[in-house]
Motif scaffolding. Structure first.
Motif, PDB file in Angstrom:
ATOM      1  N   UNK A 164       0.813  -1.206   0.000  1.00 52.64           N
ATOM      2  CA  UNK A 164       0.000   0.000   0.000  1.00 52.64           C
ATOM      3  C   UNK A 164       0.844   1.252   0.000  1.00 52.64           C
ATOM      4  N   UNK A 165       0.176   2.368   0.190  1.00 53.77           N
ATOM      5  CA  UNK A 165       0.841   3.662   0.185  1.00 53.77           C
ATOM      6  C   UNK A 165       0.392   4.468   1.398  1.00 53.77           C
ATOM      7  N   UNK A 166       1.291   5.288   1.889  1.00 55.70           N
ATOM      8  CA  UNK A 166       0.991   6.213   2.979  1.00 55.70           C
ATOM      9  C   UNK A 166       1.064   7.609   2.394  1.00 55.70           C
ATOM     10  N   UNK A 167      -0.005   8.378   2.564  1.00 52.71           N
ATOM     11  CA  UNK A 167      -0.065   9.743   2.050  1.00 52.71           C
ATOM     12  C   UNK A 167      -0.064  10.688   3.238  1.00 52.71           C
ATOM     13  N   UNK A 168       0.874  11.637   3.230  1.00 49.57           N
ATOM     14  CA  UNK A 168       0.930  12.612   4.309  1.00 49.57           C
ATOM     15  C   UNK A 168       1.276  13.986   3.748  1.00 49.57           C
ATOM     16  N   UNK A 169       0.941  15.042   4.489  1.00 45.78           N
ATOM     17  CA  UNK A 169       1.213  16.388   3.969  1.00 45.78           C
ATOM     18  C   UNK A 169       2.705  16.651   3.836  1.00 45.78           C
ATOM     19  N   UNK A 170       3.072  17.460   2.859  1.00 46.63           N
ATOM     20  CA  UNK A 170       4.467  17.836   2.655  1.00 46.63           C
ATOM     21  C   UNK A 170       4.945  18.691   3.813  1.00 46.63           C
ATOM     22  N   UNK A 171       4.171  19.705   4.167  1.00 50.59           N
ATOM     23  CA  UNK A 171       4.492  20.566   5.307  1.00 50.59           C
ATOM     24  C   UNK A 171       3.462  20.286   6.392  1.00 50.59           C
ATOM     25  N   UNK A 172       3.937  19.822   7.521  1.00 56.20           N
ATOM     26  CA  UNK A 172       3.039  19.350   8.561  1.00 56.20           C
ATOM     27  C   UNK A 172       2.607  20.421   9.553  1.00 56.20           C
ATOM     28  N   UNK A 173       3.235  21.592   9.536  1.00 56.53           N
ATOM     29  CA  UNK A 173       2.918  22.609  10.534  1.00 56.53           C
ATOM     30  C   UNK A 173       2.114  23.773   9.970  1.00 56.53           C
ATOM     31  N   UNK A 174       1.488  23.583   8.832  1.00 59.77           N
ATOM     32  CA  UNK A 174       0.657  24.626   8.250  1.00 59.77           C
ATOM     33  C   UNK A 174      -0.612  24.016   7.686  1.00 59.77           C
ATOM     34  N   UNK A 175      -1.664  24.796   7.668  1.00 63.86           N
ATOM     35  CA  UNK A 175      -2.934  24.361   7.080  1.00 63.86           C
ATOM     36  C   UNK A 175      -3.100  24.917   5.665  1.00 63.86           C
ATOM     37  N   UNK A 176      -2.101  25.693   5.193  1.00 63.86           N
ATOM     38  CA  UNK A 176      -2.162  26.232   3.836  1.00 63.86           C
ATOM     39  C   UNK A 176      -2.173  25.080   2.833  1.00 63.86           C
ATOM     40  N   UNK A 177      -2.816  25.308   1.700  1.00 61.44           N
ATOM     41  CA  UNK A 177      -2.838  24.257   0.687  1.00 61.44           C
ATOM     42  C   UNK A 177      -2.243  24.695  -0.648  1.00 61.44           C
ATOM     43  N   UNK A 178      -1.798  25.948  -0.736  1.00 60.01           N
ATOM     44  CA  UNK A 178      -1.182  26.451  -1.967  1.00 60.01           C
ATOM     45  C   UNK A 178       0.189  27.035  -1.640  1.00 60.01           C
ATOM     46  N   UNK A 179       1.188  26.701  -2.475  1.00 62.62           N
ATOM     47  CA  UNK A 179       2.545  27.165  -2.242  1.00 62.62           C
ATOM     48  C   UNK A 179       3.182  27.592  -3.557  1.00 62.62           C
ATOM     49  N   UNK A 180       4.051  28.601  -3.481  1.00 63.78           N
ATOM     50  CA  UNK A 180       4.838  29.028  -4.633  1.00 63.78           C
ATOM     51  C   UNK A 180       6.228  28.418  -4.520  1.00 63.78           C
ATOM     52  N   UNK A 181       6.701  27.832  -5.593  1.00 67.21           N
ATOM     53  CA  UNK A 181       8.023  27.212  -5.615  1.00 67.21           C
ATOM     54  C   UNK A 181       8.807  27.780  -6.786  1.00 67.21           C
ATOM     55  N   UNK A 182      10.028  28.200  -6.516  1.00 65.44           N
ATOM     56  CA  UNK A 182      10.883  28.679  -7.597  1.00 65.44           C
ATOM     57  C   UNK A 182      11.310  27.497  -8.455  1.00 65.44           C
ATOM     58  N   UNK A 183      11.216  27.645  -9.738  1.00 60.85           N
ATOM     59  CA  UNK A 183      11.607  26.576 -10.654  1.00 60.85           C
ATOM     60  C   UNK A 183      13.089  26.243 -10.495  1.00 60.85           C
ATOM     61  N   UNK A 184      13.883  27.202 -10.029  1.00 56.70           N
ATOM     62  CA  UNK A 184      15.319  26.964  -9.848  1.00 56.70           C
ATOM     63  C   UNK A 184      15.599  25.952  -8.737  1.00 56.70           C
ATOM     64  N   UNK A 185      14.619  25.694  -7.840  1.00 59.01           N
ATOM     65  CA  UNK A 185      14.786  24.713  -6.762  1.00 59.01           C
ATOM     66  C   UNK A 185      14.405  23.297  -7.188  1.00 59.01           C
ATOM     67  N   UNK A 186      13.883  23.168  -8.406  1.00 59.97           N
ATOM     68  CA  UNK A 186      13.387  21.883  -8.892  1.00 59.97           C
ATOM     69  C   UNK A 186      14.462  21.167  -9.712  1.00 59.97           C
ATOM     70  N   UNK A 187      14.690  19.897  -9.375  1.00 61.51           N
ATOM     71  CA  UNK A 187      15.621  19.074 -10.145  1.00 61.51           C
ATOM     72  C   UNK A 187      14.919  18.530 -11.379  1.00 61.51           C
ATOM     73  N   UNK A 188      13.724  17.976 -11.162  1.00 65.38           N
ATOM     74  CA  UNK A 188      12.938  17.466 -12.283  1.00 65.38           C
ATOM     75  C   UNK A 188      11.467  17.430 -11.903  1.00 65.38           C
ATOM     76  N   UNK A 189      10.617  17.397 -12.935  1.00 67.16           N
ATOM     77  CA  UNK A 189       9.181  17.338 -12.716  1.00 67.16           C
ATOM     78  C   UNK A 189       8.597  16.441 -13.786  1.00 67.16           C
ATOM     79  N   UNK A 190       7.664  15.582 -13.371  1.00 66.87           N
ATOM     80  CA  UNK A 190       7.060  14.658 -14.311  1.00 66.87           C
ATOM     81  C   UNK A 190       5.544  14.731 -14.207  1.00 66.87           C
ATOM     82  N   UNK A 191       4.893  15.099 -15.310  1.00 66.22           N
ATOM     83  CA  UNK A 191       3.436  15.132 -15.313  1.00 66.22           C
ATOM     84  C   UNK A 191       2.913  13.721 -15.124  1.00 66.22           C
ATOM     85  N   UNK A 192       1.873  13.584 -14.311  1.00 68.81           N
ATOM     86  CA  UNK A 192       1.348  12.251 -14.008  1.00 68.81           C
ATOM     87  C   UNK A 192      -0.017  12.039 -14.633  1.00 68.81           C
TER      88      UNK A 192
END
Length: 136
Positions: free
Chosen positions: A52-80
């Motif tokens: 099976x799989x375990x799903x958990x929040x990326x950031x556990x200390x916030x209730x926000x659900x939208x985040x901005x990420x700089x593309x320069x911090x990304x190694x790779x991204x794959x559309x699913x």
């Protein structure tokens, strides 16, 4: 301008990996990703392999659900287009929305522990610390 959103796995340069809904946006001289409900998905393995799989929040200390990420911090991204992963994500978001309405299934009471102000707790802890250090 914000592009159409899609589900994706993002691998950061730090090694972290998240699954989320993504939209990209160009701001001034940089591209940012607007990620919605990012989660970490871990495989649960048993003796017979993946069970099976375990799903958990990326950031556990916030209730926000939208985040901005700089593309320069990304190694790779794959559309699913993996319907199982997308369904797990949607079920997690649906379940989380029910439980983040500010209500709790537990009602706080004095039997659960000592209630105090920050200043009172700080004073008590300082007294304990000083008492333990004076014995040394």
């Amino acid at each position: 301008m914000i592009e159409d959103d899609f589900f994706a796995t993002i691998k950061f340069k730090s090694g972290e990996e998240i699954f989320c809904k993504v939209a990209s946006s160009e701001e001034e001289d940089r591209i940012v990703l607007l990620v919605s409900n990012p989660v970490i998905i871990a495989e649960i393995k048993g003796r017979t392999g993946i069970v099976g799989y375990k799903v958990e929040p990326w950031l556990k200390t916030t209730k926000d659900d939208m985040f901005l990420i700089n593309l320069t911090d990304v190694l790779t991204m794959s559309e699913s287009s993996d319907q199982e992963m997308i369904h797990m994500h949607q079920q997690y978001v649906k379940h989380n929305d029910k439980h983040n309405d500010g209500s709790s299934k537990y009602k706080l009471n004095r039997k659960m522990g000592y209630l105090s102000t920050i200043d009172d707790a700080k004073d008590i802890l300082e007294k304990i610390y000083k008492a333990n250090n004076s014995k040394s």
